[in-house]
Design an enzyme around this catalytic site. Structure first.
Site, PDB file in Angstrom:
ATOM      1  N   ASP A   6      -0.713  -6.802 -18.007  1.00 12.45           N
ATOM      2  CA  ASP A   6      -0.264  -5.648 -17.405  1.00 12.45           C
ATOM      3  C   ASP A   6       1.242  -6.096 -16.806  1.00 12.45           C
ATOM      4  O   ASP A   6       1.423  -6.969 -15.704  1.00 12.45           O
ATOM      5  CB  ASP A   6      -0.954  -5.302 -15.864  1.00 12.45           C
ATOM      6  CG  ASP A   6      -0.504  -4.460 -15.062  1.00 12.45           C
ATOM      7  OD1 ASP A   6       0.666  -3.794 -15.478  1.00 12.45           O
ATOM      8  OD2 ASP A   6      -0.915  -4.253 -14.093  1.00 12.45           O
ATOM      9  N   LYS A  68      11.845  -3.375 -15.420  1.00 16.01           N
ATOM     10  CA  LYS A  68      10.943  -2.410 -16.134  1.00 16.01           C
ATOM     11  C   LYS A  68      11.459  -0.981 -16.157  1.00 16.01           C
ATOM     12  O   LYS A  68      11.479  -0.337 -17.419  1.00 16.01           O
ATOM     13  CB  LYS A  68       9.536  -2.370 -15.711  1.00 16.01           C
ATOM     14  CG  LYS A  68       8.381  -1.462 -16.621  1.00 16.01           C
ATOM     15  CD  LYS A  68       7.135  -1.553 -16.103  1.00 16.01           C
ATOM     16  CE  LYS A  68       6.026  -0.764 -16.775  1.00 16.01           C
ATOM     17  NZ  LYS A  68       4.682  -0.962 -16.279  1.00 16.01           N
ATOM     18  N   GLU A 145      -1.467   2.483 -19.392  1.00 15.15           N
ATOM     19  CA  GLU A 145      -1.918   1.947 -17.998  1.00 15.15           C
ATOM     20  C   GLU A 145      -3.189   2.951 -17.493  1.00 15.15           C
ATOM     21  O   GLU A 145      -4.360   2.200 -17.478  1.00 15.15           O
ATOM     22  CB  GLU A 145      -0.838   1.858 -17.180  1.00 15.15           C
ATOM     23  CG  GLU A 145       0.049   0.778 -17.357  1.00 15.15           C
ATOM     24  CD  GLU A 145       1.336   0.920 -16.608  1.00 15.15           C
ATOM     25  OE1 GLU A 145       1.456   1.567 -15.657  1.00 15.15           O
ATOM     26  OE2 GLU A 145       2.264   0.061 -16.969  1.00 15.15           O
ATOM     27  N   ASP A 168      -1.949   6.156  -9.844  1.00 20.77           N
ATOM     28  CA  ASP A 168      -1.379   4.969  -9.831  1.00 20.77           C
ATOM     29  C   ASP A 168      -0.204   4.730  -8.669  1.00 20.77           C
ATOM     30  O   ASP A 168       0.785   5.469  -9.307  1.00 20.77           O
ATOM     31  CB  ASP A 168      -0.980   4.437 -11.166  1.00 20.77           C
ATOM     32  CG  ASP A 168      -0.589   3.015 -11.409  1.00 20.77           C
ATOM     33  OD1 ASP A 168      -0.135   2.307 -10.506  1.00 20.77           O
ATOM     34  OD2 ASP A 168      -0.582   2.464 -12.337  1.00 20.77           O
TER      35      ASP A 168
HETATM   36  P1  ADP Z   1       3.486  -2.455  -9.943  1.00 19.61           P
HETATM   37  O1  ADP Z   1       2.534  -1.657 -10.614  1.00 19.61           O
HETATM   38  O2  ADP Z   1       4.846  -1.424  -9.382  1.00 19.61           O
HETATM   39  O3  ADP Z   1       3.779  -3.510 -10.560  1.00 19.61           O
HETATM   40  P2  ADP Z   1       1.505  -2.914  -7.697  1.00 19.61           P
HETATM   41  O4  ADP Z   1       0.429  -2.278  -8.530  1.00 19.61           O
HETATM   42  O5  ADP Z   1       1.362  -4.457  -8.032  1.00 19.61           O
HETATM   43  O6  ADP Z   1       2.907  -2.833  -8.387  1.00 19.61           O
HETATM   44  O7  ADP Z   1       1.920  -2.690  -6.512  1.00 19.61           O
HETATM   45  C1  ADP Z   1       2.820  -2.946  -5.773  1.00 19.61           C
HETATM   46  C2  ADP Z   1       3.110  -2.265  -4.443  1.00 19.61           C
HETATM   47  O8  ADP Z   1       1.614  -2.450  -3.584  1.00 19.61           O
HETATM   48  C3  ADP Z   1       3.803  -2.670  -3.270  1.00 19.61           C
HETATM   49  O9  ADP Z   1       4.850  -1.910  -2.798  1.00 19.61           O
HETATM   50  C4  ADP Z   1       3.068  -3.472  -2.313  1.00 19.61           C
HETATM   51  O10 ADP Z   1       3.825  -3.424  -0.705  1.00 19.61           O
HETATM   52  C5  ADP Z   1       1.793  -2.745  -2.217  1.00 19.61           C
HETATM   53  N1  ADP Z   1       0.551  -3.241  -1.544  1.00 19.61           N
HETATM   54  C6  ADP Z   1       0.103  -4.279  -2.101  1.00 19.61           C
HETATM   55  N2  ADP Z   1      -0.877  -4.628  -1.068  1.00 19.61           N
HETATM   56  C7  ADP Z   1      -0.802  -3.619  -0.186  1.00 19.61           C
HETATM   57  C8  ADP Z   1      -1.609  -3.482   1.078  1.00 19.61           C
HETATM   58  N3  ADP Z   1      -2.551  -4.148   1.275  1.00 19.61           N
HETATM   59  N4  ADP Z   1      -1.486  -2.198   1.551  1.00 19.61           N
HETATM   60  C9  ADP Z   1      -0.507  -1.498   1.536  1.00 19.61           C
HETATM   61  N5  ADP Z   1       0.310  -1.557   0.488  1.00 19.61           N
HETATM   62  C10 ADP Z   1       0.043  -2.675  -0.492  1.00 19.61           C
HETATM   63 MG    MG Z   2       1.357  -1.257 -12.114  1.00 24.16          MG
END
Ligand code: ADP
Ligand code: MG
Length: 569
Positions: A6, A68, A145, A168
């Site tokens: 991913d 990205k 995704e 998502d």
């Molecule tokens: P991406 O798909 O953009 O790479 P992710 O799926 O890893 O991102 O999500 C990242 C986001 O998730 C960030 O904004 C982070 O603050 C949020 N996040 C992660 N854990 C938590 C949580 N426990 N509560 C609220 N937000 C969260």
């Molecule tokens: Mg993602």
């Protein structure tokens, strides 16, 4: 061994199919989430992940993140004096993940399934594939995704017909996809979303409330000034946001000009303040349902993906909109990577994948420009002729003929477009080719244009002049957004010269980066304690004294824990 990856905007993950289930692979510091950030250190080595993200505030000119967003464009980002295309930065993240997988599996990893957003166009997909090549990975398949998220839940692996919605919410992007699964086909029926909405917006809400209640009175500069204190404040706000996913209230404390600003935010207030952000989440969901003409009752599942869907207010909103609780027992920030591993496992075992997920559908219509003869004999140019239509089950190959429009025309120029609009100017230009034409009267030269859409949603174009039997292939080239095969080869040489920071030093590097960030953020006594711990550690590293390295590292870690109330994530 095929891995599933991913490649996210904020975080990236790598996983494999092992003993009948997806297994996430930890990076060198033991985390399964690797921040998609890249930094160039003083020696010219590449640092990827958490240490690079720490360096965003201490070494902004040598560090890049959220690249990205620029995949499929010509935009270059600077790390120090070096320039990198987005696919090269992505390649460096992939290389680091590949090294993590090789360390765990004890064998070379050369093949991968990589996920892409469902809305990624041909250029963005080709850039993702190029990133794989640049990282030394053969990309067996690009998987969307939402399809991956569904696979992680075992959906699509049998013949049951069903509709599902994947929601998502990542760090800075929001994607809604409506999937239709039938007879082993996974069709993305509609996508909607907001490419500038994500978890970061909820951090903004907290930052602004803090500023209004404490910050302004304490003399903090306005948020737009990007003063270093705002880096500290944002990180604190991020932690508050995460804590509020579990607790009813959370404390933010910020040291500023000798004052200790402590402030408590309740979950209720956070949710009230977030209402306008939440409203922006509603709209795309409603639009996706409308576009696909689907009533929420027909959906058999709603799946949550993306770290920001951990927030209870989000889960409640989804529950209200769909009158059911979404599927959420797989960690939302891991679900896409797990699904990529399911796909990798299926490909690795050739386990009927052809019948299952090889039959995705074309997300966009692809076609060429033609001119259209009008009743009065005039010609309207720039008209779109679709060749492979949206929602065709892929892989697919379709041929359509075009003819010369003038007597003795010497060449026909073909322009390849992606999109749904009538006039080509409203679609996305993917590439051009010029096909040589034998002399003949108007309408007497026939060129068959064949479009082939492979299972990854990548396009190949071939043109055959029937009069001469000559076939030409279009290399989508000269397009600012994509690299030719030769360019990829050349860039591969350059990238291979760059060394990744050694894996066995990753923990030290992450600790140093965090220490330096804190040193720059803190003042007075705290700063000097952190400084002493850092210099102790650096001198032990320089002396290469294992015992001293161990004790000074432990000391540094304790000092950082005491001065940084964020967990080390
Ligand atoms: P991406 O798909 O953009 O790479 P992710 O799926 O890893 O991102 O999500 C990242 C986001 O998730 C960030 O904004 C982070 O603050 C949020 N996040 C992660 N854990 C938590 C949580 N426990 N509560 C609220 N937000 C969260
Ligand atoms: Mg993602």
């Amino acid at each position: 061994m095929i891995v599933g990856i991913d490649l996210g905007t904020t975080n990236s993950l790598i996983a494999v199919w092992r003993h009948g289930e997806p297994v996430l692979i930890p990076n060198a510091i033991g985390h399964v989430l690797t921040p998609s950030a890249v930094s160039l250190d003083e020696k010219g080595d590449i640092i990827v992940g958490l240490a690079a993200r720490e360096r965003l505030s201490t070494h902004p000119a040598r560090t890049a993140a959220v690249f990205k967003r620029y995949m499929g464009t010509n935009r270059e980002l600077h790390l120090g004096k070096k320039e990198f295309r987005p696919e090269e930065l992505s390649a460096l993240v992939l290389r680091s993940l590949k090294a993590d997988a090789e360390a765990l599996l004890g064998e070379p990893v050369t093949e991968a399934v990589i996920t892409v957003p469902a809305y990624f166009n041909d250029l963005q997909r080709k850039a993702t594939k190029a990133a794989g090549t640049l990282a030394g990975l053969e990309v067996k398949r690009l998987l969307t995704e939402p399809t991956a998220a569904a696979l992680a839940y075992g959906i699509g692996l049998n013949a049951d017909e069903q509709y599902l919605m994947v929601i998502d919410l990542g760090g800075g992007t929001f994607d809604v996809s409506l999937l239709h699964c039938f007879e082993g086909v996974m069709e993305v029926r509609a996508t909607a979303g907001d490419t500038w909405l994500g978890g970061e917006d909820f951090v903004d809400v907290i930052v602004h409330d803090f500023m209004a209640h404490m910050g302004e009175a304490a003399g903090l500069p306005p948020v737009s000034l990007l003063a270093p204190i705002h880096g500290v404040l944002r990180r604190q706000a991020e932690m508050v946001k995460r804590r509020l996913s579990e607790a009813d209230e959370a404390e933010l404390s910020l040291a500023y000009q000798g004052k200790d600003l402590t402030w408590t935010l309740s979950r209720d207030r956070f949710e009230m303040l977030s209402e306008s952000v939440l409203a922006r989440i509603r709209l795309p969901i409603e639009r996706a349902l409308r576009d696909a003409r689907i009533k929420p009752e027909i959906l058999s599942q709603v799946i949550l993906a993306g770290g920001a869907t951990r927030m209870p207010m989000l889960r409640r909103l989804i529950g209200r909109l769909f009158r059911r609780m979404p599927l959420q027992h797989i960690n939302p920030d891991e679900v896409v990577a797990r699904g990529a591993a399911v796909a990798a496992g299926l490909i690795g075992r050739s386990a009927g994948l052809e019948e299952i997920i090889m039959t995705d559908v074309a997300p966009f219509t692809m076609g060429i420009n033609v001119s259209d003869r009008q009743p009065d004999g005039s010609r309207l140019t720039g008209v779109y002729m679709p060749i492979i239509e949206r929602n065709t089950i892929i892989p697919a190959s379709r041929v359509k003929p075009v003819f010369n429009v003038e007597d003795n025309q010497t060449a026909i120029s073909l322009q390849v477009y992606q999109g749904e609009a009538l006039m080509v100017k409203d679609n996305i230009l993917l590439g051009k080719m010029s096909v040589r034409c034998p002399p003949a009267p108007e309408g007497k030269v026939q060129i068959d244009v064949r479009f082939t859409y492979d299972t990854s949603g990548l396009l190949e174009v071939e043109a055959t002049v029937l009069n001469t039997g000559v076939t030409e292939r279009l290399l989508i080239e000269g397009n600012p957004g994509s690299l030719s095969r030769e360019e990829i080869e050349a860039r591969l040489q350059n990238l291979t010269k760059l060394k990744l920071h050694p894996r066995d030093d990753a923990e030290n590097a992450a600790l140093m980066a965090r220490g330096q960030r804190l040193y720059e953020q803190r003042l007075g006594h705290a700063r000097s304690v952190i400084g002493d711990a850092l210099t102790g550690f650096i001198s032990a590293l320089e002396a290469q004294a294992p015992e001293r390295i161990r004790t000074t590292r432990e000391h540094l870690r304790q000092v950082l824990e005491a001065h940084d109330d964020e967990p080390f994530i």
